[in-house]
Design a protein around this motif. Structure first.
Motif, short mmCIF file in Angstrom:
data_model
loop_
_atom_site.label_atom_id
_atom_site.label_comp_id
_atom_site.label_asym_id
_atom_site.label_seq_id
_atom_site.Cartn_x
_atom_site.Cartn_y
_atom_site.Cartn_z
N TRP A 216 2.58 105.84 3.22
CA TRP A 216 4.52 105.87 3.08
C TRP A 216 5.36 107.03 2.96
O TRP A 216 4.25 107.92 4.08
N ILE A 217 6.22 106.66 3.61
CA ILE A 217 6.87 107.36 3.64
C ILE A 217 7.79 107.90 2.91
O ILE A 217 7.78 107.44 2.13
N ALA A 218 7.97 109.57 2.93
CA ALA A 218 8.36 110.25 1.90
C ALA A 218 10.37 109.65 1.59
O ALA A 218 9.63 109.96 0.91
N GLN A 219 10.48 109.28 2.28
CA GLN A 219 12.72 109.42 2.08
C GLN A 219 12.42 108.12 1.28
O GLN A 219 13.60 107.68 0.97
N GLY A 220 11.25 106.99 0.90
CA GLY A 220 11.83 105.96 -0.21
C GLY A 220 12.24 104.83 0.67
O GLY A 220 13.17 103.84 0.62
N TYR A 221 11.79 104.50 2.10
CA TYR A 221 11.83 103.47 2.72
C TYR A 221 11.75 102.17 2.50
O TYR A 221 10.14 102.16 2.10
N HIS A 222 11.78 101.35 2.16
CA HIS A 222 11.48 99.94 2.10
C HIS A 222 12.37 98.98 2.45
O HIS A 222 13.21 98.87 3.02
N SER B 39 8.77 96.20 1.57
CA SER B 39 7.30 96.49 1.83
C SER B 39 7.76 98.71 2.21
O SER B 39 8.85 98.26 3.13
N GLN B 40 6.95 99.20 1.22
CA GLN B 40 7.09 100.67 2.01
C GLN B 40 6.43 101.44 3.20
O GLN B 40 6.08 102.54 3.32
N LEU B 41 5.94 100.04 3.97
CA LEU B 41 4.90 100.70 5.61
C LEU B 41 5.32 101.15 6.63
O LEU B 41 6.90 101.04 6.36
N MET B 42 5.24 102.43 6.41
CA MET B 42 5.97 102.46 7.86
C MET B 42 6.28 101.77 9.35
O MET B 42 5.37 100.60 9.84
N PRO B 43 7.67 101.32 9.54
CA PRO B 43 8.45 100.78 10.73
C PRO B 43 7.33 99.91 12.12
O PRO B 43 6.86 101.87 12.63
N LYS B 44 6.68 99.41 12.95
CA LYS B 44 6.16 99.56 14.27
C LYS B 44 7.23 99.97 14.51
O LYS B 44 8.26 99.74 15.02
N ILE B 45 7.40 100.71 15.70
CA ILE B 45 7.97 100.73 17.54
C ILE B 45 7.76 99.50 18.04
O ILE B 45 6.08 100.34 18.81
N GLU B 46 8.43 99.03 19.01
CA GLU B 46 7.63 98.54 20.01
C GLU B 46 9.33 98.53 21.18
O GLU B 46 10.22 98.44 20.76
N ARG B 47 9.05 98.38 22.38
CA ARG B 47 9.72 98.68 23.35
C ARG B 47 9.85 97.73 24.12
O ARG B 47 9.16 96.42 24.18
N LYS B 48 10.83 96.12 24.00
CA LYS B 48 11.31 95.20 24.51
C LYS B 48 12.79 95.61 25.05
O LYS B 48 13.29 95.94 25.12
N ARG C 12 11.89 98.70 15.96
CA ARG C 12 12.09 98.91 14.81
C ARG C 12 11.43 96.99 14.28
O ARG C 12 12.38 96.91 14.00
N VAL C 13 9.68 97.15 13.71
CA VAL C 13 10.17 96.29 13.39
C VAL C 13 8.51 96.19 11.98
O VAL C 13 7.79 96.90 12.51
N CYS C 14 9.16 95.53 10.80
CA CYS C 14 8.83 95.55 9.48
C CYS C 14 6.87 95.21 10.00
O CYS C 14 6.75 93.73 10.44
N PRO C 15 5.90 96.15 9.44
CA PRO C 15 4.15 95.03 10.08
C PRO C 15 3.79 94.38 9.22
O PRO C 15 3.07 93.64 9.51
N VAL C 16 4.67 94.38 8.21
CA VAL C 16 4.33 93.19 6.74
C VAL C 16 5.13 91.65 7.59
O VAL C 16 4.15 90.63 7.96
N CYS C 17 6.62 91.79 7.65
CA CYS C 17 6.61 90.43 7.60
C CYS C 17 7.80 90.22 9.11
O CYS C 17 8.09 89.16 9.92
N ASN C 18 7.80 91.41 9.68
CA ASN C 18 7.67 90.88 11.36
C ASN C 18 9.61 91.07 11.39
O ASN C 18 10.08 90.57 12.20
N LEU C 19 10.09 91.65 10.47
CA LEU C 19 11.87 91.42 10.24
C LEU C 19 11.85 92.68 11.63
O LEU C 19 11.77 93.66 11.03
N ARG C 20 12.57 92.80 12.46
CA ARG C 20 13.58 93.55 13.17
C ARG C 20 14.44 94.49 12.44
O ARG C 20 15.28 94.07 11.49
#
Length: 153
Positions: free
Chosen positions: A91-97, A103-112, A143-151
């Motif tokens: 979980w991210i400590a800064q209160g990210y959602h 979702s409070q999961l850390m976003p994935k970083i993809e190169r596009k 940065r992409v959300c790992p749950v809903c794939n939102l940018r």
């Protein structure tokens, strides 16, 4: 031809039953010209069961590993918990959602390919065709959300 004793109809030489009334036909001694015996079950295996009991079978000694026997721990010793094989996401400590799924999961970083890369691709495609692929080399981290794939910005 074989005559049926029940109905008197003629049947072929190799038939076992009358095709008209269904009664059994007498068997001829020359009906089975081959002396065939089916193989014994599991004939492909070794004949370890065929050895007479009077003659002992040769055995070889192997270094066999003894099976493990469960020994409960002593009563005064505490059991230690084992680590989980599946680790829960961090979980991210800064209160990210995520704004869409919360979702409070850390976003994935993809190169596009960046917007500037697409522009360079289009310009070089029109002006100088052999080098149009250079636009594909200009990339950015997204940065992409790992749950809903939102940018996520």
């Amino acid at each position: 031809m074989i005559q049926c004793q029940t109905c008197g109809q003629a049947n072929s030489q190799e038939s076992n039953f009358c095709r008209f009334c269904g009664s059994a036909l007498p068997q001829m001694s020359n009906n089975k010209p081959f002396d065939f015996a089916p193989p014994r079950p599991y004939a492909w295996k070794t004949d370890e069961f065929q050895i007479s009991k009077s003659r002992a079978r040769k055995t070889e000694s192997f270094n066999q590993v003894q099976p493990l026997v469960y020994q409960p721990p002593p009563a005064n010793q505490k059991l230690q918990t084992q680590p989980e094989t599946f680790q829960q996401p961090k979980w991210i400590a800064q209160g990210y959602h995520c704004p869409r799924c919360s979702s409070q999961l850390m976003p994935k970083i993809e190169r596009k390919i960046s917007t500037a890369g697409w522009i360079v691709f289009a310009v070089l495609l029109i002006t100088f065709f052999p080098l149009f692929w250079i636009g594909f080399l200009i990339k950015e981290d997204v940065r992409v959300c790992p749950v809903c794939n939102l940018r996520v910005s």
